[in-house]
Design a protein around this motif. Structure first.
Motif, short mmCIF file in Angstrom:
data_model
loop_
_atom_site.label_atom_id
_atom_site.label_comp_id
_atom_site.label_asym_id
_atom_site.label_seq_id
_atom_site.Cartn_x
_atom_site.Cartn_y
_atom_site.Cartn_z
N VAL A 149 8.22 122.23 22.15
CA VAL A 149 7.07 121.50 21.58
C VAL A 149 7.16 120.02 21.90
CG1 VAL A 149 5.92 120.84 19.43
CG2 VAL A 149 6.65 123.20 19.77
N THR A 150 8.35 119.43 21.72
CA THR A 150 8.53 118.00 21.97
C THR A 150 8.24 117.65 23.44
OG1 THR A 150 10.21 117.88 20.24
CG2 THR A 150 10.14 116.06 21.81
N LEU A 151 8.81 118.42 24.36
CA LEU A 151 8.61 118.16 25.79
C LEU A 151 7.16 118.36 26.21
CD1 LEU A 151 11.85 119.82 27.21
CD2 LEU A 151 11.33 117.37 27.17
N PHE A 152 6.52 119.39 25.65
CA PHE A 152 5.12 119.66 25.97
C PHE A 152 4.23 118.50 25.52
CE2 PHE A 152 0.90 121.38 25.16
CZ PHE A 152 0.66 122.11 26.32
N LEU A 153 4.46 118.02 24.30
CA LEU A 153 3.64 116.92 23.78
C LEU A 153 3.89 115.62 24.56
CD1 LEU A 153 3.86 117.58 19.93
CD2 LEU A 153 1.94 118.03 21.45
N LEU A 154 5.15 115.38 24.94
CA LEU A 154 5.45 114.20 25.76
C LEU A 154 4.72 114.27 27.10
CD1 LEU A 154 9.30 113.68 25.22
CD2 LEU A 154 7.49 112.06 24.63
N TYR A 155 4.75 115.45 27.71
CA TYR A 155 4.08 115.67 29.00
C TYR A 155 2.58 115.45 28.87
CZ TYR A 155 2.14 118.23 32.99
OH TYR A 155 1.42 118.59 34.10
N MET A 156 1.96 115.98 27.81
CA MET A 156 0.52 115.85 27.63
C MET A 156 0.12 114.41 27.33
SD MET A 156 -0.69 118.76 28.31
CE MET A 156 -2.38 118.46 27.86
N ARG A 157 0.96 113.71 26.56
CA ARG A 157 0.65 112.31 26.25
C ARG A 157 0.74 111.44 27.50
NH1 ARG A 157 4.19 112.48 20.76
NH2 ARG A 157 2.61 113.45 19.43
N GLU A 158 1.74 111.71 28.34
CA GLU A 158 1.85 110.96 29.60
C GLU A 158 0.63 111.21 30.47
OE1 GLU A 158 5.51 112.02 31.45
OE2 GLU A 158 6.74 110.96 29.98
N GLY A 159 0.17 112.46 30.50
CA GLY A 159 -1.03 112.81 31.27
C GLY A 159 -2.26 112.09 30.76
N GLU A 160 -2.38 112.02 29.42
CA GLU A 160 -3.52 111.33 28.82
C GLU A 160 -3.50 109.84 29.13
OE1 GLU A 160 -3.42 112.21 24.69
OE2 GLU A 160 -4.11 114.27 24.94
N GLU A 161 -2.30 109.23 29.07
CA GLU A 161 -2.17 107.80 29.35
C GLU A 161 -2.54 107.50 30.80
OE1 GLU A 161 1.81 106.77 28.30
OE2 GLU A 161 1.45 106.98 26.13
N CYS A 162 -2.09 108.39 31.72
CA CYS A 162 -2.42 108.20 33.14
C CYS A 162 -3.92 108.30 33.39
CB CYS A 162 -1.70 109.25 33.99
SG CYS A 162 0.09 108.97 34.10
N SER A 163 -4.58 109.26 32.72
CA SER A 163 -6.01 109.44 32.91
C SER A 163 -6.79 108.26 32.34
CB SER A 163 -6.48 110.74 32.27
OG SER A 163 -6.27 110.71 30.88
N ILE A 164 -6.30 107.69 31.22
CA ILE A 164 -6.96 106.52 30.63
C ILE A 164 -6.84 105.32 31.57
CG2 ILE A 164 -6.80 104.83 28.75
CD1 ILE A 164 -5.98 107.21 26.92
N GLN A 165 -5.61 105.14 32.12
CA GLN A 165 -5.41 104.02 33.05
C GLN A 165 -6.28 104.16 34.29
OE1 GLN A 165 -1.20 104.03 33.77
NE2 GLN A 165 -0.70 103.18 31.75
N ASP A 166 -6.39 105.39 34.81
CA ASP A 166 -7.22 105.64 36.00
C ASP A 166 -8.68 105.33 35.72
OD1 ASP A 166 -5.01 106.38 37.41
OD2 ASP A 166 -5.33 108.55 37.17
N SER A 167 -9.17 105.76 34.54
CA SER A 167 -10.58 105.52 34.21
C SER A 167 -10.86 104.03 34.03
CB SER A 167 -10.96 106.29 32.94
OG SER A 167 -10.21 105.84 31.84
#
Length: 309
Positions: A272-290
């Motif tokens: 659960v911890t690793l999955f949430l870290l992975y998803m949060r990193e993905g969200e941060e990258c998509s925000i930065q790209d937008s």
């Protein structure tokens, strides 16, 4: 949604690995002390495999396979939302958030464990049960409901609440304290082993804090199989158990529980911890790209040319 997705895979794997230990735990907790079938954890494993085959260790696996994914989703979802409501990330708030999650998931946990316990006790010592009272976990709950109503399928609810509320509080508190102490940071090359250790030890701490209640819960939920009720309630079960077996009754099945607790909870928390870290990193990258795209698409402001007067 993220918590539900992350709990699906590890929920099924955890049940498959841990269920044999749980079956041994329940058999040791509820066996008749006057005519004990098992001398201990190892003897119980041996006896079940010899008398009932390997499948005997997996009796009652249907209800946790159906319920644990939802339970994990509820627990991690409620705990996360409770922490956001409480605001500050303190050990006390971790305990309170965990306790609230433990309380809410009892709605699913109690009927699930009732069916599991009844199925685990069915056909004890028989390779092929001569007379099966229940076909499967769902049939077990349906039959109990028809005979005893809502109260019947919630047998052991009070003891389940007494176990799960403080148990999950300790669970999340211990995990928070251990991950902070070990320094589980994303850039740490040893983060995964640290998460596994913290999760496993949190599971052990949680079980140790409420195990005596679990013994009483198992006995109450197994009581009444075959139509004979031995206990009139929680205090009667405690009195009778203490009178016949002494204080050691509250440690019956503890060895198999702890053997199961470490690997199951280590994989649960780490996944659960690793999955949430992975998803949060993905969200941060998509925000930065937008944000970058929006800056690039903005029209250039015309520069005003100096005029000569």
């Amino acid at each position: 949604i993220l918590d539900f997705q992350s709990s699906q895979g590890q929920g099924a794997a955890g049940v498959l690995v841990g269920h044999p230990f749980d079956t041994v735990k329940v058999r040791l907790q509820v066996q008749n002390v006057d005519k004990p079938l098992y001398r201990g954890t190892y003897h119980c494993f041996q006896s079940i495999i010899r008398q009932e085959s390997m499948l005997g260790l997996y009796k009652g696996i249907g209800s946790p396979m159906m319920g644990l994914t939802f339970i994990n989703a509820i627990v991690f979802g409620v705990q996360g939302n409770a922490m956001r409501k409480l605001g500050r990330d303190t050990p006390l708030n971790q305990f309170l958030a965990g306790a609230s999650a433990g309380t809410i998931q009892c709605v699913i946990c109690c009927p699930m464990e009732l069916a599991k316990t009844r199925m685990q006790m069915q056909g004890t010592g028989e390779k092929k049960s001569k007379r099966k009272l229940y076909k499967n976990s769902l049939d077990c709950l349906v039959r109990i409901y028809k005979k005893e109503g809502i109260r019947g399928i919630n047998r052991g609810m009070v003891t389940t609440l007494m176990r799960e509320t403080p148990g999950f509080g300790v669970y999340f508190l211990a995990y928070d304290v251990l991950t902070r102490s070990l320094g589980c940071e994303p850039e740490d090359p040893y983060m995964i082993p640290k998460l596994l250790f913290a999760g496993g030890m949190s599971g052990i701490a949680s079980w140790l804090s409420t195990y005596p209640v679990d013994v009483i819960k198992s006995r109450l939920q197994a009581d009444g199989v075959g139509g004979v009720h031995q206990y009139s309630g929680i205090m009667d079960c405690v009195r009778q158990s203490l009178k016949k077996e002494g204080w050691r009754v509250f440690t019956r099945g503890l060895t198999s529980t702890l053997l199961r607790a470490f690997p199951v909870n280590a994989t649960t928390f780490a996944t659960v911890t690793l999955f949430l870290l992975y998803m949060r990193e993905g969200e941060e990258c998509s925000i930065q790209d937008s944000e970058l795209q929006s800056v690039q698409l903005q029209p250039l402001q015309p520069q005003t040319q100096p005029t000569s007067m």
